[in-house]
Motif scaffolding. Structure first.
Motif, PDB file in Angstrom:
ATOM      1  N   PHE A   1     -19.211   6.646  10.163  1.00 22.59           N
ATOM      2  CA  PHE A   1     -18.411   7.833   9.876  1.00 22.59           C
ATOM      3  C   PHE A   1     -17.219   7.946  10.811  1.00 22.59           C
ATOM      4  CE2 PHE A   1     -17.598  12.245  11.235  1.00 22.59           C
ATOM      5  CZ  PHE A   1     -16.982  12.707  10.079  1.00 22.59           C
ATOM      6  N   SER A   2     -17.426   7.676  12.098  1.00 22.69           N
ATOM      7  CA  SER A   2     -16.365   7.892  13.086  1.00 22.69           C
ATOM      8  C   SER A   2     -15.123   7.063  12.772  1.00 22.69           C
ATOM      9  CB  SER A   2     -16.878   7.573  14.494  1.00 22.69           C
ATOM     10  OG  SER A   2     -17.141   6.195  14.656  1.00 22.69           O
ATOM     11  N   LYS A   3     -15.320   5.805  12.380  1.00 23.42           N
ATOM     12  CA  LYS A   3     -14.178   4.936  12.073  1.00 23.42           C
ATOM     13  C   LYS A   3     -13.460   5.443  10.829  1.00 23.42           C
ATOM     14  CE  LYS A   3     -11.712   1.133  12.826  1.00 23.42           C
ATOM     15  NZ  LYS A   3     -10.675   1.215  11.793  1.00 23.42           N
ATOM     16  N   THR A   4     -14.215   5.847   9.816  1.00 24.35           N
ATOM     17  CA  THR A   4     -13.600   6.343   8.584  1.00 24.35           C
ATOM     18  C   THR A   4     -12.891   7.671   8.826  1.00 24.35           C
ATOM     19  OG1 THR A   4     -15.365   5.267   7.324  1.00 24.35           O
ATOM     20  CG2 THR A   4     -14.021   6.890   6.156  1.00 24.35           C
ATOM     21  N   TYR A   5     -13.486   8.540   9.648  1.00 25.06           N
ATOM     22  CA  TYR A   5     -12.861   9.814   9.994  1.00 25.06           C
ATOM     23  C   TYR A   5     -11.500   9.568  10.632  1.00 25.06           C
ATOM     24  CZ  TYR A   5     -12.284  14.400  12.275  1.00 25.06           C
ATOM     25  OH  TYR A   5     -11.800  15.617  12.695  1.00 25.06           O
ATOM     26  N   TYR A   6     -11.473   8.658  11.602  1.00 20.83           N
ATOM     27  CA  TYR A   6     -10.227   8.316  12.288  1.00 20.83           C
ATOM     28  C   TYR A   6      -9.217   7.720  11.308  1.00 20.83           C
ATOM     29  CZ  TYR A   6      -7.026   6.096  15.619  1.00 20.83           C
ATOM     30  OH  TYR A   6      -5.911   5.711  16.312  1.00 20.83           O
ATOM     31  N   ASP A   7      -9.658   6.757  10.514  1.00 18.76           N
ATOM     32  CA  ASP A   7      -8.745   6.057   9.595  1.00 18.76           C
ATOM     33  C   ASP A   7      -8.168   6.993   8.537  1.00 18.76           C
ATOM     34  OD1 ASP A   7      -9.138   3.726  10.955  1.00 18.76           O
ATOM     35  OD2 ASP A   7     -10.477   2.815   9.480  1.00 18.76           O
ATOM     36  N   LYS A   8      -8.977   7.958   8.076  1.00 18.95           N
ATOM     37  CA  LYS A   8      -8.491   8.890   7.047  1.00 18.95           C
ATOM     38  C   LYS A   8      -7.404   9.806   7.624  1.00 18.95           C
ATOM     39  CE  LYS A   8      -9.928   9.144   3.442  1.00 18.95           C
ATOM     40  NZ  LYS A   8      -9.494   8.523   2.161  1.00 18.95           N
ATOM     41  N   LYS A   9      -7.574  10.283   8.841  1.00 16.90           N
ATOM     42  CA  LYS A   9      -6.544  11.095   9.487  1.00 16.90           C
ATOM     43  C   LYS A   9      -5.288  10.256   9.725  1.00 16.90           C
ATOM     44  CE  LYS A   9      -7.722  14.138  12.684  1.00 16.90           C
ATOM     45  NZ  LYS A   9      -7.655  15.457  12.060  1.00 16.90           N
ATOM     46  N   ASP A  10      -5.481   9.012  10.129  1.00 14.32           N
ATOM     47  CA  ASP A  10      -4.361   8.106  10.369  1.00 14.32           C
ATOM     48  C   ASP A  10      -3.622   7.803   9.059  1.00 14.32           C
ATOM     49  OD1 ASP A  10      -3.060   6.281  12.406  1.00 14.32           O
ATOM     50  OD2 ASP A  10      -3.614   4.801  10.895  1.00 14.32           O
ATOM     51  N   GLU A  11      -4.387   7.626   7.980  1.00 12.56           N
ATOM     52  CA  GLU A  11      -3.791   7.381   6.661  1.00 12.56           C
ATOM     53  C   GLU A  11      -2.954   8.568   6.205  1.00 12.56           C
ATOM     54  OE1 GLU A  11      -5.225   6.279   2.067  1.00 12.56           O
ATOM     55  OE2 GLU A  11      -6.665   7.023   3.550  1.00 12.56           O
ATOM     56  N   LEU A  12      -3.440   9.774   6.455  1.00 13.98           N
ATOM     57  CA  LEU A  12      -2.689  10.968   6.071  1.00 13.98           C
ATOM     58  C   LEU A  12      -1.354  11.019   6.800  1.00 13.98           C
ATOM     59  CD1 LEU A  12      -2.456  13.679   4.618  1.00 13.98           C
ATOM     60  CD2 LEU A  12      -3.724  14.732   6.509  1.00 13.98           C
ATOM     61  N   ILE A  13      -1.363  10.757   8.100  1.00 18.03           N
ATOM     62  CA  ILE A  13      -0.121  10.775   8.877  1.00 18.03           C
ATOM     63  C   ILE A  13       0.850   9.722   8.358  1.00 18.03           C
ATOM     64  CG2 ILE A  13       0.868  10.363  11.165  1.00 18.03           C
ATOM     65  CD1 ILE A  13      -1.744  11.513  12.330  1.00 18.03           C
ATOM     66  N   SER A  14       0.351   8.529   8.062  1.00 17.01           N
ATOM     67  CA  SER A  14       1.205   7.448   7.548  1.00 17.01           C
ATOM     68  C   SER A  14       1.873   7.848   6.235  1.00 17.01           C
ATOM     69  CB  SER A  14       0.378   6.173   7.330  1.00 17.01           C
ATOM     70  OG  SER A  14      -0.086   5.653   8.545  1.00 17.01           O
ATOM     71  N   ASN A  15       1.108   8.453   5.331  1.00 23.79           N
ATOM     72  CA  ASN A  15       1.661   8.855   4.042  1.00 23.79           C
ATOM     73  C   ASN A  15       2.636  10.014   4.173  1.00 23.79           C
ATOM     74  OD1 ASN A  15       0.316   7.487   1.419  1.00 23.79           O
ATOM     75  ND2 ASN A  15      -1.156   7.476   3.087  1.00 23.79           N
ATOM     76  N   GLN A  16       2.362  10.920   5.087  1.00 24.97           N
ATOM     77  CA  GLN A  16       3.300  12.029   5.308  1.00 24.97           C
ATOM     78  C   GLN A  16       4.626  11.520   5.870  1.00 24.97           C
ATOM     79  OE1 GLN A  16       0.759  14.445   7.796  1.00 24.97           O
ATOM     80  NE2 GLN A  16       0.187  15.791   6.101  1.00 24.97           N
ATOM     81  N   ILE A  17       4.565  10.559   6.778  1.00 23.39           N
ATOM     82  CA  ILE A  17       5.795   9.974   7.325  1.00 23.39           C
ATOM     83  C   ILE A  17       6.542   9.204   6.237  1.00 23.39           C
ATOM     84  CG2 ILE A  17       6.731   8.294   8.962  1.00 23.39           C
ATOM     85  CD1 ILE A  17       4.496   9.080  10.876  1.00 23.39           C
ATOM     86  N   SER A  18       5.794   8.530   5.366  1.00 25.82           N
ATOM     87  CA  SER A  18       6.421   7.833   4.238  1.00 25.82           C
ATOM     88  C   SER A  18       7.201   8.816   3.372  1.00 25.82           C
ATOM     89  CB  SER A  18       5.360   7.128   3.389  1.00 25.82           C
ATOM     90  OG  SER A  18       4.753   6.087   4.101  1.00 25.82           O
ATOM     91  N   PHE A  19       6.604   9.984   3.135  1.00 30.00           N
ATOM     92  CA  PHE A  19       7.275  10.991   2.310  1.00 30.00           C
ATOM     93  C   PHE A  19       8.511  11.532   3.024  1.00 30.00           C
ATOM     94  CE2 PHE A  19       8.163  14.911   0.160  1.00 30.00           C
ATOM     95  CZ  PHE A  19       7.837  14.643  -1.170  1.00 30.00           C
ATOM     96  N   GLN A  20       8.411  11.771   4.314  1.00 37.28           N
ATOM     97  CA  GLN A  20       9.569  12.239   5.074  1.00 37.28           C
ATOM     98  C   GLN A  20      10.715  11.229   5.012  1.00 37.28           C
ATOM     99  OE1 GLN A  20       8.322  12.948   9.134  1.00 37.28           O
ATOM    100  NE2 GLN A  20       6.504  14.059   8.477  1.00 37.28           N
ATOM    101  N   THR A  21      10.366   9.958   4.969  1.00 36.48           N
ATOM    102  CA  THR A  21      11.348   8.880   5.041  1.00 36.48           C
ATOM    103  C   THR A  21      12.065   8.655   3.718  1.00 36.48           C
ATOM    104  OG1 THR A  21       9.977   7.802   6.731  1.00 36.48           O
ATOM    105  CG2 THR A  21      11.669   6.448   5.662  1.00 36.48           C
ATOM    106  N   SER A  22      11.308   8.688   2.611  1.00 37.52           N
ATOM    107  CA  SER A  22      11.891   8.427   1.282  1.00 37.52           C
ATOM    108  C   SER A  22      11.252   9.346   0.253  1.00 37.52           C
ATOM    109  CB  SER A  22      11.683   6.961   0.885  1.00 37.52           C
ATOM    110  OG  SER A  22      12.244   6.077   1.828  1.00 37.52           O
ATOM    111  N   PRO A  23      11.567  10.653   0.295  1.00 39.53           N
ATOM    112  CA  PRO A  23      10.871  11.622  -0.566  1.00 39.53           C
ATOM    113  C   PRO A  23      11.067  11.397  -2.059  1.00 39.53           C
ATOM    114  CG  PRO A  23      12.719  12.657   0.591  1.00 39.53           C
ATOM    115  CD  PRO A  23      12.518  11.322   1.208  1.00 39.53           C
ATOM    116  N   LYS A  24      12.263  11.032  -2.484  1.00 38.55           N
ATOM    117  CA  LYS A  24      12.501  10.850  -3.926  1.00 38.55           C
ATOM    118  C   LYS A  24      11.689   9.689  -4.478  1.00 38.55           C
ATOM    119  CE  LYS A  24      15.691  14.104  -3.873  1.00 38.55           C
ATOM    120  NZ  LYS A  24      15.675  14.390  -2.421  1.00 38.55           N
ATOM    121  N   LYS A  25      11.713   8.593  -3.767  1.00 40.76           N
ATOM    122  CA  LYS A  25      10.952   7.431  -4.211  1.00 40.76           C
ATOM    123  C   LYS A  25       9.453   7.723  -4.182  1.00 40.76           C
ATOM    124  CE  LYS A  25      10.378   2.469  -3.476  1.00 40.76           C
ATOM    125  NZ  LYS A  25      10.847   1.285  -2.717  1.00 40.76           N
TER     126      LYS A  25
END
Length: 323
Positions: A142-166
């Protein structure tokens, strides 16, 4: 109409979309891997203790979801194993990479005190099928998945900030909603597991253990929602934004001449896994069938693993190319 201007912006800053990323121009990348490298550099490093309380030592460490001294040391050759890594020259970025065992399957999600104290009965003691050990292996997964899911959310949010239209055209805003729900569900599991540790009540999970009388040359641990049981009956609709996911916690490892496969789930989800539990019990008698099932589960669900160089060196070119 992909998103209402007055919805919360998917970038995670908390503003309405119209007053946040609505007017932003997309940053242009030449290929997907260039975008991934940009996001990796821009993303802040997550660091926290999953069992934060007054006993926290404060020094967050690189915590191994697969035990370093017991399992990784056994699998390693010259202190190296193979695990999942990032390759900027490979489409999608994912690759099998050789790394030092001290860098394999790590995440900065425990302080030194809790990483040492909580898991000492699986780090220092051989597996004895106890409810405590079953729970601790599930907690590691669980601990690894918990960490990775939070990390995945941050990555996707930064992706949206970077290229929102795409990102809107790609439907990333819907994916972010799904990840946010996953983070929320995982927080509930974190609270449940931490309370179980504090009370030493390990009945919050149920576990089926399969045992093989030889040592495999790899290890994996992960948590994921199981879509179907072994007879094709649906357990989770993984595309649903309404349904709470019913997860399994899987740990597979060699130890003392045997190999152990621990598959756990929350006791409160017993009704969903009742038939799956029976099916696992049945395949214990057919090792070939059990191995086929496990191979499919690992390939479909896990990117958190360590493989011995002895095994990798035994592969032919076709298997290497597949990985």
């Amino acid at each position: 109409k992909l998103i209402d201007p007055y919805e919360r912006c998917p970038c995670g800053k908390g503003k309405k979309y119209k007053f946040c990323c609505y007017q932003k121009k997309d940053k242009v990348f030449h290929n997907p891997n260039e975008a991934m490298i940009y996001i990796k550099k821009k993303k802040p490093k997550l660091s926290f203790c999953l069992h934060e309380d007054e006993q926290c030592s404060g020094d967050i460490i690189k915590s191994h979801s697969i035990q370093n001294n017991k399992i990784l040391s056994k699998l390693s050759v010259n202190n190296h194993v193979y695990s999942a890594g990032f390759n900027a020259h490979k489409l999608g970025g994912a690759d099998l990479k050789k790394c030092g065992k001290n860098e394999a399957t790590i995440s900065t999600c425990f302080c030194l005190h809790h990483d040492t104290e909580i898991f000492k009965n699986i780090e220092l003691i051989d597996y004895k099928y106890t409810s405590e050990q079953n729970f601790l292996y599930a907690y590691r997964a669980f601990s690894k998945t918990y960490y990775d899911k939070k990390d995945e959310l941050i990555s996707n949010q930064i992706s949206f900030q970077t290229s929102p239209k795409k990102c809107l055209k790609m439907g990333l805003h819907e994916r972010i909603k799904g990840i946010e729900l996953g983070v929320k569900d995982n927080e509930e599991i974190r609270l449940l597991f931490n309370e179980a540790i504090d009370k030493k009540d390990y009945s919050v999970i149920e576990t089926i253990t399969l045992t093989f009388n030889y040592e495999i040359k790899f290890s994996t641990t992960y948590m994921c929602p199981l879509s179907y049981d072994l007879k094709g009956n649906q357990i989770n609709d993984v595309w649903s934004l309404e349904e709470r996911m019913k997860n399994i916690f899987v740990s597979i490892f060699p130890e003392s001449g045997k190999s152990y496969i621990l598959i756990s789930w929350l006791a409160s989800d017993h009704v969903y896994f009742k038939e799956f539990s029976k099916q696992l019990t049945e395949i214990q008698e057919d090792e070939s069938a059990a191995i086929n099932v496990l191979n499919n589960m690992i390939v479909c669900h896990s990117d958190n693993f360590a493989i011995s160089p002895i095994l990798v060196d035994s592969w032919d070119d076709e298997i290497r190319k597949f990985f």
